[in-house]
Design an enzyme around this catalytic site. Structure first.
Site, PDB file in Angstrom:
ATOM      1  N   GLY A  38      39.413  37.822  44.867  1.00  0.00           N
ATOM      2  CA  GLY A  38      38.798  38.182  43.594  1.00  0.00           C
ATOM      3  C   GLY A  38      37.319  38.433  43.813  1.00  0.00           C
ATOM      4  N   ALA A  39      36.837  39.604  43.404  1.00  0.00           N
ATOM      5  CA  ALA A  39      35.439  39.953  43.659  1.00  0.00           C
ATOM      6  C   ALA A  39      34.482  38.918  43.094  1.00  0.00           C
ATOM      7  CB  ALA A  39      35.132  41.338  43.079  1.00  0.00           C
ATOM      8  N   GLU A  40      34.693  38.548  41.838  1.00  0.00           N
ATOM      9  CA  GLU A  40      33.777  37.606  41.193  1.00  0.00           C
ATOM     10  C   GLU A  40      33.899  36.205  41.784  1.00  0.00           C
ATOM     11  OE1 GLU A  40      34.865  40.972  38.604  1.00  0.00           O
ATOM     12  OE2 GLU A  40      36.060  39.384  39.527  1.00  0.00           O
ATOM     13  N   ARG A 111      48.644  42.422  39.809  1.00  0.00           N
ATOM     14  CA  ARG A 111      47.817  41.811  38.773  1.00  0.00           C
ATOM     15  C   ARG A 111      48.112  42.340  37.373  1.00  0.00           C
ATOM     16  NH1 ARG A 111      42.156  43.540  41.241  1.00  0.00           N
ATOM     17  NH2 ARG A 111      41.429  41.779  39.956  1.00  0.00           N
ATOM     18  N   GLY A 236      23.030  48.664  57.416  1.00  0.00           N
ATOM     19  CA  GLY A 236      22.160  47.830  56.604  1.00  0.00           C
ATOM     20  C   GLY A 236      22.163  48.254  55.148  1.00  0.00           C
ATOM     21  N   GLY A 262      35.611  41.742  51.327  1.00  0.00           N
ATOM     22  CA  GLY A 262      34.751  40.615  50.971  1.00  0.00           C
ATOM     23  C   GLY A 262      33.326  40.748  51.462  1.00  0.00           C
ATOM     24  N   ASP A 265      30.951  41.442  48.598  1.00  0.00           N
ATOM     25  CA  ASP A 265      30.767  40.260  47.756  1.00  0.00           C
ATOM     26  C   ASP A 265      29.814  39.277  48.425  1.00  0.00           C
ATOM     27  OD1 ASP A 265      32.649  41.374  45.995  1.00  0.00           O
ATOM     28  OD2 ASP A 265      34.301  40.432  47.083  1.00  0.00           O
ATOM     29  N   ASP A 301      38.593  36.388  52.713  1.00  0.00           N
ATOM     30  CA  ASP A 301      37.483  36.943  51.937  1.00  0.00           C
ATOM     31  C   ASP A 301      36.269  36.017  51.904  1.00  0.00           C
ATOM     32  OD1 ASP A 301      39.401  38.817  51.438  1.00  0.00           O
ATOM     33  OD2 ASP A 301      39.298  38.694  49.254  1.00  0.00           O
TER      34      ASP A 301
END
Length: 316
Positions: A38-40, A111, A236, A262, A265, A301
């Protein structure tokens, strides 16, 4: 709650992640490692490990996957008081394959109709949200369903009205949107509500039509962003800021790329944490690049996200 209850608040879906043990098509895998996805939640874990006070709001089922995810988030020291566990709903699931050439691994998400997809504006507790110094948002939460989009908008509007800072990572998920045009419209609408915008170079081309970091950054700066950091992968990142001007931070060398998922994130966690600590823009982007480089060298991740002690050891 006081105005300093949290450093960062996040809304988003957590999914149970099953990572294949061996390279090859997911359907041929027989052994999987259980992780979180999950990104968040990746960003939340990254921030919490660096010692920030983090609050995460979401919905989970009461199934074994939901119980595992909730325990994992609480185990990272994250406040989960605004995570609703609903016995009538199910938790999202994601499979991830393995690759050996440094490319993006295959990912299969289940999902649709998940507990988090039922989140809406009513799930945004304004008092709880305003108790945070900062909101980190991504384009993933907004894309999950027709109700999460207005919830994402509300969360950002509440924090803007309260004078809090907002960071936004586009984190494009084209398959969750009805069309590329719809995705482009809403992602750019959300980005215009944020102070710090963190697109990748490929995302920037899709969203702005520009193919240089300078032009991508200018696109969002002209729409109100105080800082834009364009991620350039191994090269970068480029930044354009109202307080630090423009510049480029070189990427950190990586011996072997194991898993690219990940990395963005981790980059966000590095930039946001450093800025909230009062670091310079250049130092914040450098921290983000370092954490992103760590993230691609591990299987899951979040396994590469550093602790505060590791960060201090690296003098970042």
């Amino acid at each position: 709650m006081t105005s300093s209850a949290f450093d960062v608040a996040l809304f988003g879906e957590a999914m149970l992640l099953l990572v294949a043990d061996q390279p090859g098509p997911i359907e041929n895998a027989t052994v999987f490692h259980k992780r979180t996805a999950g990104a968040e939640t990746n960003v939340a874990i990254g921030l919490a490990r660096l010692g920030l006070k983090v609050g995460w709001a979401s919905r989970l089922g009461t199934d074994s996957m939901g119980r595992a995810l909730l325990a994992a988030m609480k185990g990272e020291g994250i406040d989960c008081s605004h995570v609703v566990c609903d016995p009538t709903q199910r938790t999202g699931l994601q499979f991830k394959g393995r690759v050996t050439d440094g490319s993006d691994p295959p990912v299969e998400s289940h999902r649709k109709g998940s507990a988090a997809s039922f989140m809406g504006p009513a799930d945004v507790d304004e008092d709880w949200l305003r108790s945070a110094r900062h909101l980190h948002a991504t384009g993933v939460f907004a894309a999950i369903s027709e109700t999460t989009l207005p919830a994402a908008i509300k969360s950002m509007d509440v924090m803007r009205a309260a004078g809090r800072t907002i960071s936004f990572d586009p984190n494009l998920r084209p398959t969750l949107w009805s069309s590329t045009e719809t995705m482009r419209h809403w992602i750019n609408d959300l980005a215009a509500r944020a102070d710090w915008v963190l697109p990748g170079i490929e995302e920037g081309l899709i969203l702005t039509g520009h193919d240089t970091p300078e032009d991508i950054a200018r696109f969002y700066r002209e729409r109100g962003a105080k800082l834009v950091v364009v991620k350039l992968g191994a090269k970068g990142a480029y930044y354009d800021s109202d307080v630090a001007g423009t510049g480029t931070v070189e990427g950190f060398p990586v011996k072997e790329v194991i898993d690219t998922v990940g990395a963005g994130d981790g980059f966000a966690a590095g930039v946001v944490s450093a800025l909230l600590e009062g670091k310079s823009v250049q130092d914040a982007v450098r921290r983000g690049a370092w954490i992103g480089a760590r993230a691609v060298q591990v299987l899951g991740d979040t396994e590469g996200l550093p602790t505060r002690a590791q960060l201090e050891e690296a003098r970042l």
